[in-house]
Design an enzyme around this catalytic site. Sequence first.
Site, PDB file in Angstrom:
ATOM      1  N   GLU A  26      34.194  23.981  37.416  1.00 33.88           N
ATOM      2  CA  GLU A  26      32.929  24.057  38.134  1.00 33.88           C
ATOM      3  C   GLU A  26      32.972  24.956  39.366  1.00 33.88           C
ATOM      4  OE1 GLU A  26      31.782  19.979  38.732  1.00 33.88           O
ATOM      5  OE2 GLU A  26      31.456  19.642  36.602  1.00 33.88           O
ATOM      6  N   GLU A  69      30.489  19.163  29.817  1.00 36.46           N
ATOM      7  CA  GLU A  69      30.726  17.778  30.237  1.00 36.46           C
ATOM      8  C   GLU A  69      29.468  16.950  30.012  1.00 36.46           C
ATOM      9  OE1 GLU A  69      32.138  17.226  34.219  1.00 36.46           O
ATOM     10  OE2 GLU A  69      33.736  18.702  34.041  1.00 36.46           O
TER      11      GLU A  69
END
Length: 890
Positions: free
Chosen positions: A492, A558
Amino acid sequence: MHYLTSRHQQYKKTILTAVAYLGLLLTAKAQTSVELNSGWKCAEIKEVNVDGTAISKANYNVSAWMPATVPGTVLTTLLNNNKVPDPFYGMNNERIKDIFYTGRDYYTYWFVNNFKAATPQNGGQVYLNLRGINYSCDVFVNGRKLNPKTHYGMFLRQSYNITSVLDKSGNNRLAVVVYPPDPVGKPNGGQGGDGRIGKNVGLQYTAGWDWIQPMRDRNTGIWDKVTIQTTGKIKISNPHVVTLVPGVRKVGGVQQPAIIKASAELQNPMPTPVSGTLQYTINGNRVNQKLTLKASSTTEVNLADVVLKNPILWWPSGYGDAHLYPSQIQFITSDNKVSDQQNINVGVREIQTSWNSHTNSREIAVNGQKIFIKGGNWIISDAMLRFTDARYDAEVRFHKDMNLNLIRIWGGAIVERPEFYNACDKYGMLVFQDFWMSGDADGKWLDPLKAEDQWTRRKYPDNHQLFLRSAADQIKLVRNHPSLAIWCGGNEITPPEDILLPLRDSIIPKLDGTRWFVEYSNSDKMSLNTLGGNGDGPYGIQPLSTFWQTRTFPFNTEIGSVGVSDYESLKRFIPEKNMVAPQYSAEKNTSKVDSVWDYHKYIGYDASIEPYGKAKDAEDFATKAQLVNYDQYRALMEGFSSHMWDWYTGVIIWKTQNPWTAMRGQMYDYYLDPNACLYGLHSGSEPLHGMYNPITGTVGVVNNTFETKRDLMLVVKTHNMKGVDSLITQVFIEIQPSSSKNFLPIKTTIDKLAKEEGTFLTIQLLDVNKNVVSSNIYWLPDAEGNYSGLKRMPASQLKVSSKRINAGKVEVTLTNPAKAPVAFFNRLSLINSATKKRVLPVFYSDNYVSVLPGEQRKIILDYESKDAGQQNMLSVSGWNFSEQLLPIAN
């Protein structure tokens, strides 16, 4: 006939090559490698008043030192010596001193091992290889310090030529002092604690995360393998094998040739030049090059290409076999002696990637065939770094059993070990490998729990050159594995610019160059985020309709949530007094959770248990949670698959496993006991699958293979709570490769049948021989959203028989008589007759199985039979079937 003959010849050739290779090993006595994994001793640094020069001499007495676990961490050693309680049980982790408060010296230790190695003859060399130490160290052998400066970096291998320091007697001593990371970070409950653990090039989860408590020693120790390697004059380092498979390939049939490229680094430590031949062999094909290596040099040598005719290709799980060719790269000296040899299992395949302009995301292809990614996020096998080949094999096999085809290694952990990649190679699991960075610690978000501001954290780690050297080293460590498909800069977040650019533009192209590089895990370059938010999720329990109707990110890295295991699993780490079910209040939309459950990161099931009836106790809660687990993950994968190539090119579940005793995001528990999440995925992810869309009320089929499926009979039925069935329809269908298609609208009929007490809906696919190739059963609620019919189901009349096929394999037959109720949601377990505990791990061809009236199901149990005399039993229990313990027939 030609194809069968050709394949037979290929397999015969592979076997002959393997036999020749074994013979070569017997004659190649110049190289050996011995792992130092026993006989270690350790002592806390404050208890030792001399330096490594003295400690590493044989006459220094270490008899009073504590036995040490290597590979392992300081905490593992302390646990194995009963100095600390098991941090994975109950609240024990709170009883262990945290390094932030004790200071680093508390977990700084000396490690000593005595090993045998004689000085070799005829120019032979001996090397000490350290595959991983966390975090810094000094290394001594026989009174000599090997590293002129302290070594730093968890992900940087060390290799020392120790030939000149070996004792003439052959008896030697190795001493290593290991220092913890610096800083260690404050474990304040944040993601990565106060974030400062990210200043190191190491693990970030060790200061705590939302799925784990802090590791008190921050995993300080000699955490990876230590080997003593003997070679001839020349040592082979970092061999590299690349396979090129041009064109679009099919799984079967005669293949066009593939190109194999091989290279290696050759080390000549001798004071004079050495002549010889570098040779590479695969499947009977051999290329070599004569050369003379300069004195005291390291030379990279590229061999001529191998043209591999009619290769047996390596395919991801679900698409074809993950075939591996044994191959060898050798250096043979001018006097015809094998100086060194490296053995490499080669999967002949090529990874491709392209931009899908319809979905606005990347798609992955293997051997020219696009693959819809069904993946699972992986943290690390064990939070205390207790890695074994067997555990790696079991965990990866579970992912294959889920019908997944990719595992993503999350950036707060490690570049996984070669033993993990060996298992992925074997089972056909693609790997998405992050480097060591996460947006939480590295400054992506404003976070009051962090010690430093975002501008400062954005520059983490402190030593950028160490990061780059470590990345280069780890690329060389695992780049030969066919399973490795994607490199990723971080979780991320991108690395800082002066890390990202050399990593992307020079290091990876030079050292690998065959795989897709993603700058960060939810990058717009892999999945264009037009929906806002962070680029992944949602997390937590979702209404099943969410997965079908709510569009998320087109390559979602995710998404997921729950994973409470059953009662037997909970008993392994929760004290009896804490076996208290969460109490949910629908009025306040709140849950009251026991402190141990909360400590082990329970994530709320909220109102999802209520439709099955309020949980009476922890056992009842865990039982009903399995119904939720199965439904949640089946729906997740069905919903994404129904939109393949339209909305999505891939999805990766957060997460499929836990490295400790957590209560969320797991398809099996830390002890390798599967729960219903695994089998919900097993169903929803199967390559050919019939499914029901709860929003549109249509029956659809997904074909995740490369073949058109014709003459499939789609059979749709319902069964009421007494087992009486109603045929909705049956029709022959055809479905194209790698596609999803809707066939039958049945919503009005189903809603009517389910209105009073719910109903069972079954969707089956039969081939032309009437064999069932896919069977899917839904339990649908009544008009109020409750499972009122399940609450008053008649008792199951299930008949169970079993037989031992061979050591480690049992066949179980489940038979439900005609005109009986559905035998619903039956859990099978293999039980040790003496202890009455489950045998772990066991691999079930299916589980949480429902058997229709008049139906028979066969389930295979596969496990490692450690004791030929061990007697096992079978446990079977279901929603409407009281547990039975049954003997297994021979």
